[in-house]
Design a protein around this motif. Sequence first.
Motif, PDB file in Angstrom:
ATOM      1  N   LYS A  65       1.026  -1.395   0.084  1.00  0.00           N
ATOM      2  CA  LYS A  65       0.204  -0.125  -0.442  1.00  0.00           C
ATOM      3  C   LYS A  65       0.836   1.147  -0.001  1.00  0.00           C
ATOM      4  N   TYR A  66       1.335   1.220   0.889  1.00  0.00           N
ATOM      5  CA  TYR A  66       3.136   2.649   0.740  1.00  0.00           C
ATOM      6  C   TYR A  66       3.624   2.531   0.046  1.00  0.00           C
ATOM      7  N   GLY A  67       4.052   1.410  -0.874  1.00  0.00           N
ATOM      8  CA  GLY A  67       4.953   1.481  -2.298  1.00  0.00           C
ATOM      9  C   GLY A  67       6.632   0.710  -1.568  1.00  0.00           C
ATOM     10  N   VAL A  68       5.964  -0.036  -1.196  1.00  0.00           N
ATOM     11  CA  VAL A  68       7.675  -0.553  -0.806  1.00  0.00           C
ATOM     12  C   VAL A  68       7.523  -2.463  -0.378  1.00  0.00           C
ATOM     13  N   GLU A  69       9.108  -2.474  -1.245  1.00  0.00           N
ATOM     14  CA  GLU A  69       8.705  -4.758  -1.187  1.00  0.00           C
ATOM     15  C   GLU A  69       9.250  -4.853   0.092  1.00  0.00           C
ATOM     16  N   VAL A  70       8.707  -5.655   0.622  1.00  0.00           N
ATOM     17  CA  VAL A  70       9.691  -5.925   2.318  1.00  0.00           C
ATOM     18  C   VAL A  70       9.640  -7.655   2.122  1.00  0.00           C
ATOM     19  N   VAL A  71      10.543  -7.826   2.401  1.00  0.00           N
ATOM     20  CA  VAL A  71      10.541  -9.311   3.163  1.00  0.00           C
ATOM     21  C   VAL A  71      11.324  -9.954   4.196  1.00  0.00           C
ATOM     22  N   VAL A  72      10.024 -10.152   4.632  1.00  0.00           N
ATOM     23  CA  VAL A  72      10.148 -10.904   6.154  1.00  0.00           C
ATOM     24  C   VAL A  72      10.572 -12.454   6.141  1.00  0.00           C
ATOM     25  N   THR A  73      11.110 -12.544   7.727  1.00  0.00           N
ATOM     26  CA  THR A  73      12.521 -13.286   7.618  1.00  0.00           C
ATOM     27  C   THR A  73      12.252 -14.338   8.832  1.00  0.00           C
ATOM     28  N   LYS A  74      12.125 -15.086   9.278  1.00  0.00           N
ATOM     29  CA  LYS A  74      12.318 -16.104  10.559  1.00  0.00           C
ATOM     30  C   LYS A  74      13.559 -16.487  10.529  1.00  0.00           C
ATOM     31  N   GLU A  75      14.110 -15.307  12.264  1.00  0.00           N
ATOM     32  CA  GLU A  75      15.733 -15.582  12.017  1.00  0.00           C
ATOM     33  C   GLU A  75      15.711 -16.515  13.525  1.00  0.00           C
ATOM     34  N   THR A  76      16.691 -16.862  14.114  1.00  0.00           N
ATOM     35  CA  THR A  76      16.901 -18.290  15.266  1.00  0.00           C
ATOM     36  C   THR A  76      17.459 -17.892  16.675  1.00  0.00           C
ATOM     37  N   SER A  77      17.933 -15.987  16.851  1.00  0.00           N
ATOM     38  CA  SER A  77      18.455 -15.620  17.783  1.00  0.00           C
ATOM     39  C   SER A  77      18.570 -13.978  17.664  1.00  0.00           C
ATOM     40  N   TRP A  78      18.739 -13.459  18.971  1.00  0.00           N
ATOM     41  CA  TRP A  78      18.828 -12.284  18.995  1.00  0.00           C
ATOM     42  C   TRP A  78      20.426 -11.971  18.407  1.00  0.00           C
ATOM     43  N   ALA A  79      21.250 -12.879  18.780  1.00  0.00           N
ATOM     44  CA  ALA A  79      22.413 -12.453  17.937  1.00  0.00           C
ATOM     45  C   ALA A  79      22.574 -12.707  16.833  1.00  0.00           C
TER      46      ALA A  79
END
Length: 412
Positions: A64-78
Amino acid sequence: MIQTKKNRGTLFTTLMLVVCVVLFSSFKTNPKPPIAGEPIKLGFIPLTDCSPIVMAKELGLFKKYGVEVVVTKETSWANVRDKILTGELDGAHCLYTMPFSVYTGVGGKAGSEMKIAMMLNVNGQAITLSNDFCGKVGFKQMNKVTPVVAAKLKAEKEVTFAMTFPGGTHDLWLRNWMSLAGLNQKAVKIITIPPPQMVANMKVGNMDGYCVGEPWGGVAVKQGIGFTQIASQDIWKDHPEKALVVNKEFSETRREDLKKVMKAILEACIWLDNPANRKKAAAIIGKAPYVNAPADVIEGRLMGDYNLGCNQGTEVYDKDYMLFYKGGTVNYPRKSYAIWAMAQFVRFGYLKEEPNYKAIADKLIMQDLYEEVAKSMKIKIPTDDMKPFSLTMDKTVFNPSNPSAYLKVVKH
């Protein structure tokens, strides 16, 4: 003459190989700078409070706001820290205290910059104790923690608690909880475990208790291996929790795209704070690509209905459960909270000397950018930053303009 030509050819070939090796090495070690138009990469850890980023994606708000975003699951905060610093991630759902922990050398290489663009939520974490404590320490019974832990120490020589990142929010809630209970942090072992691994580690007896975000407190209750001793909002109502943290170069070179990302996430936060939408949100984020946890557990605690476990019944939070917007008061990145967090690093022995609180907060918090985005969306900007405040349970006044005075009187 022929021998000379051969030598020259060999020398030229050798030089070219050296140049290629040097260039290849630089490509491997130097992070690729952000390129305008490339998809924006945002990471998250499987926790309920990743919802603003996940739902911005699922609701089509980034588009809607005109950006392509890829969302990824990560394993830890480090892992999140490292990827943001190298530019492998442009940004992520992140512990709001992590940039300060990393910059001061508590949880990373001192001087490394991670930028806070906005806050994502308040409340919604918990201290979970194993069933070994069931019937001995009840919900919010702080005065019973120390004698029970002391008895266990005498019998078994060691008690272990877990948090998720040194100097992270879960670490600070755990240490504040111990202080409020009168428990010396040096009397117990404190280990670091990634959020999704907390329940499995408690199940095999690797720790006696842990502090983490939902749904992993609720999942321990559902599986019958632990109970909720206290929720983080009981310690500090409406405490800051997760933030949108971004790569420094990305924030500078793709500022306009970052503003669009923030608008999408802010709209998702508004959507999430409508109770009618939380059941749908729980069903979506509970799926395997995201949190991978039972939707009913996520929904229950998202709605403020806490099954405490250990035959303690249910605690209902109607105004201080996990919140994502609250009229814009949630999302404003306050410098006073950053200063409070760094004062905790000194209080609990992570830092031997007080840092330059204000300079670090000014460097890492993109308050001007947030204000620009909020004004464009007609979102009210809070006026309470840098004013003195106290936690709900610890009434010690914290004046962000004078953290040294606080450190002289606060309990350790």
